[in-house]
Scaffold this motif. Structure first.
Motif, short mmCIF file in Angstrom:
data_model
loop_
_atom_site.label_atom_id
_atom_site.label_comp_id
_atom_site.label_asym_id
_atom_site.label_seq_id
_atom_site.Cartn_x
_atom_site.Cartn_y
_atom_site.Cartn_z
N UNK A 140 47.50 -42.27 55.01
CA UNK A 140 47.81 -43.62 54.54
C UNK A 140 49.17 -44.08 55.07
N UNK A 141 50.12 -43.16 55.13
CA UNK A 141 51.43 -43.50 55.66
C UNK A 141 51.36 -43.83 57.15
N UNK A 142 50.56 -43.08 57.89
CA UNK A 142 50.41 -43.35 59.31
C UNK A 142 49.70 -44.69 59.56
N UNK A 143 48.75 -45.02 58.68
CA UNK A 143 48.02 -46.28 58.82
C UNK A 143 48.84 -47.47 58.34
N UNK A 144 49.87 -47.19 57.51
CA UNK A 144 50.70 -48.23 56.90
C UNK A 144 49.86 -49.22 56.10
N UNK A 145 48.94 -48.66 55.33
CA UNK A 145 48.07 -49.47 54.48
C UNK A 145 48.06 -48.90 53.07
N UNK A 146 47.33 -49.56 52.17
CA UNK A 146 47.26 -49.12 50.78
C UNK A 146 46.71 -47.70 50.69
N UNK A 147 47.27 -46.92 49.80
CA UNK A 147 46.78 -45.55 49.60
C UNK A 147 45.33 -45.53 49.10
N UNK A 148 44.90 -46.63 48.47
CA UNK A 148 43.51 -46.70 47.99
C UNK A 148 42.52 -46.57 49.14
N UNK A 149 42.93 -47.01 50.32
CA UNK A 149 42.03 -47.01 51.48
C UNK A 149 41.59 -45.61 51.86
N UNK A 150 42.47 -44.63 51.69
CA UNK A 150 42.11 -43.25 52.03
C UNK A 150 41.73 -42.42 50.81
N UNK A 151 42.31 -42.74 49.65
CA UNK A 151 42.09 -41.90 48.46
C UNK A 151 40.73 -42.15 47.82
N UNK A 152 40.33 -43.42 47.67
CA UNK A 152 39.08 -43.69 46.96
C UNK A 152 37.84 -43.10 47.65
N UNK A 153 37.68 -43.22 48.98
CA UNK A 153 36.52 -42.58 49.60
C UNK A 153 36.48 -41.07 49.41
N UNK A 154 37.65 -40.43 49.46
CA UNK A 154 37.70 -38.97 49.26
C UNK A 154 37.45 -38.60 47.80
N UNK A 155 38.09 -39.32 46.87
CA UNK A 155 37.89 -39.04 45.45
C UNK A 155 36.44 -39.26 45.05
#
Length: 459
Positions: A140-155
């Motif tokens: 998410x830090x590398x993408x510079x976008x909301x953490x929801x973008x990476x966390x929700x699909x994985x969760x």
């Protein structure tokens, strides 16, 4: 177990069962008694109120408890040890990095979600999410976008695997109570879990990530560890082999059984029975665990393996015992005749079994929060219904298990530990958690139910 209670009035039995479920909710929600203790208390009170002879009460409780543990304990224990070894070895990071390299950084949420689906087969929701969280936040830090973008699909991936796919305790316990075939449940549960995750978690995660911006949590930005720190990790092929082997062995058992039933294999039943042993879930997990010991021997000593296995089993005790206590309550309900009375009531209303199972599971989930309690209690209540309905195929029974699991997934809120885990890891306020995590869980459970209903109608 046959009905052995003296109380025979169906209305009184149903009223008692309803009152005991309400008591269970009060003990867990209001009094804040641990689910294990609450289930034991309610089982004992139910047995006494429904007229089970005092001399038989303990036997009835222990039979339900023991039969559930016999089906669940080995699978949960072996799966937990396997997950722990993969976790500590860095297997999650290896999978994530390979998937990101294959899909590209722009498709990282998809790659991380697929990684979590694979890693979620042997490891529980809480442990899997905690292990993956630094990886998810780094991307998410590398993408510079909301953490929801990476966390929700994985969760969401960990959530669907935990709810719908053996060897996780919920579906295993429900399968045992309803008489579902574990191998077939693995195939159907896996097939339903994939589109459920894509619709309810990945697509919604893409929407939520653009709708609500969440910055990196302070605990992650304060962590001084470097993302590029070099760790000894297993090869991608090693991790993949450990994840695929149990799935393949269990599916092998189901395929051989199907071919035997269809008459396409020889009649040497003893020979095929010997071959099929490797595909029985406990044996498949045991063989996979031994394979992991061999493949990862360069990373861990024998003492390390012993420590890791002990560390894995400790937190699982609560899960196993609560699941067993749910089976105890179910055993009492069956012995008291409450399950039979409930079955007759459903048959009189004409409500489809799979719909009734979903609705009941939803009610229990909303009321007391624990997906495991909702799953095992609903399965225990539905067991007499399922056994009394003629014409249900093995596929139908597996779909009923999926429907119950779907109901036990929806509407995660303040009384669910998963709600608070996601909220605190992302440092997200309760309102935003309700708009994101709760909505996603509801989409997952509802989608799985619709797909299970469709499969049941078609097959």
């Amino acid at each position: 177990m046959n009905t052995i209670a003296t109380q025979s009035d169906p209305i009184m039995l149903l009223s008692t069962g309803f009152a005991m479920i309400m008591l269970l909710m009060v003990l867990i929600i209001a009094v804040r008694i641990h689910a294990l203790i609450a289930l034991i208390i309610v089982s004992l009170v139910t047995a006494l109120l429904t007229g089970i002879a005092p001399a038989n009460v303990l036997d009835v409780m222990l039979e339900g408890f023991g039969s559930t543990l016999a089906a669940v304990a080995l699978l949960v224990g072996l799966g937990g040890m396997l997950g722990k070894i993969l976790e500590v070895s860095g297997g999650a990071d290896v999978l994530a990095q390979r998937m990101i390299a294959f899909c590209g950084l722009r498709r990282a949420p998809l790659a991380l979600g697929i990684t979590s689906l694979l890693f979620g087969f042997p490891i529980f929701f809480d442990a899997g999410l905690i292990v993956m969280m630094p990886i998810l936040l780094s991307v998410a830090r590398r993408l510079k976008q909301s953490t929801l973008l990476t966390v929700l699909p994985a969760a969401g991936a960990f959530a669907v695997m935990h709810a719908f796919v053996p060897p996780h305790p919920g579906p295993v316990a429900a399968a045992d109570l309803l008489g579902a075939d574990i191998g077939l449940l693995l195939l159907i549960g896996g097939a339903i879990a994939l589109p459920t995750w894509f619709i309810g978690s990945y697509l919604y995660g893409m929407y939520a990530g653009k709708q609500w911006f969440l910055s990196l949590p302070a605990w992650f930005t304060d962590d001084k560890r470097s993302d590029d720190e070099d760790h000894a990790t297993p090869a991608f092929s090693t991790v993949l082999a450990v994840l695929v082997l149990p799935f393949g062995l269990i599916c092998f058992d189901t395929v051989v059984n199907t071919l035997q039933v269809a008459g396409l294999l020889g009649s040497e039943s003893d020979t095929w029975a010997m071959v099929r042993i490797i595909g029985k879930t406990p044996v498949a997990l045991l063989l996979t665990l031994l394979l992991a010991f061999v493949l990862l021997r360069s990373q861990f000593s024998r003492k390390d393996y012993e420590t890791l296995c002990n560390d894995a089993l400790g937190p699982l005790c609560a899960v196993i015992l609560v699941t067993g206590a749910g089976g105890m309550f179910g055993g009492v309900l069956r012995a008291a005749g409450i399950g039979d009375a409930f079955a007759q009531m459903l048959m009189d209303t004409g409500l489809p079994v799979i719909v009734a199972a979903f609705v009941m599971s939803v009610c229990l989930r909303i009321a007391q929060g624990s997906a495991t309690v909702a799953l095992t209690t609903t399965a225990a209540l539905m067991a007499p219904v399922v056994s009394s309905v003629s014409g249900l195929s093995p596929v139908d029974i597996c779909c009923i298990v999926i429907a119950i699991a779907g109901g036990a997934t929806v509407l995660s809120h303040f009384n669910d530990s998963g709600f608070w885990l996601v909220s605190r890891l992302l440092e997200m306020d309760e309102k935003t958690t309700l708009k994101t995590w709760t909505v996603m869980e509801t989409l997952l459970g509802s989608t799985a139910f619709v797909l299970a209903l469709a499969v049941s109608l078609v097959f």
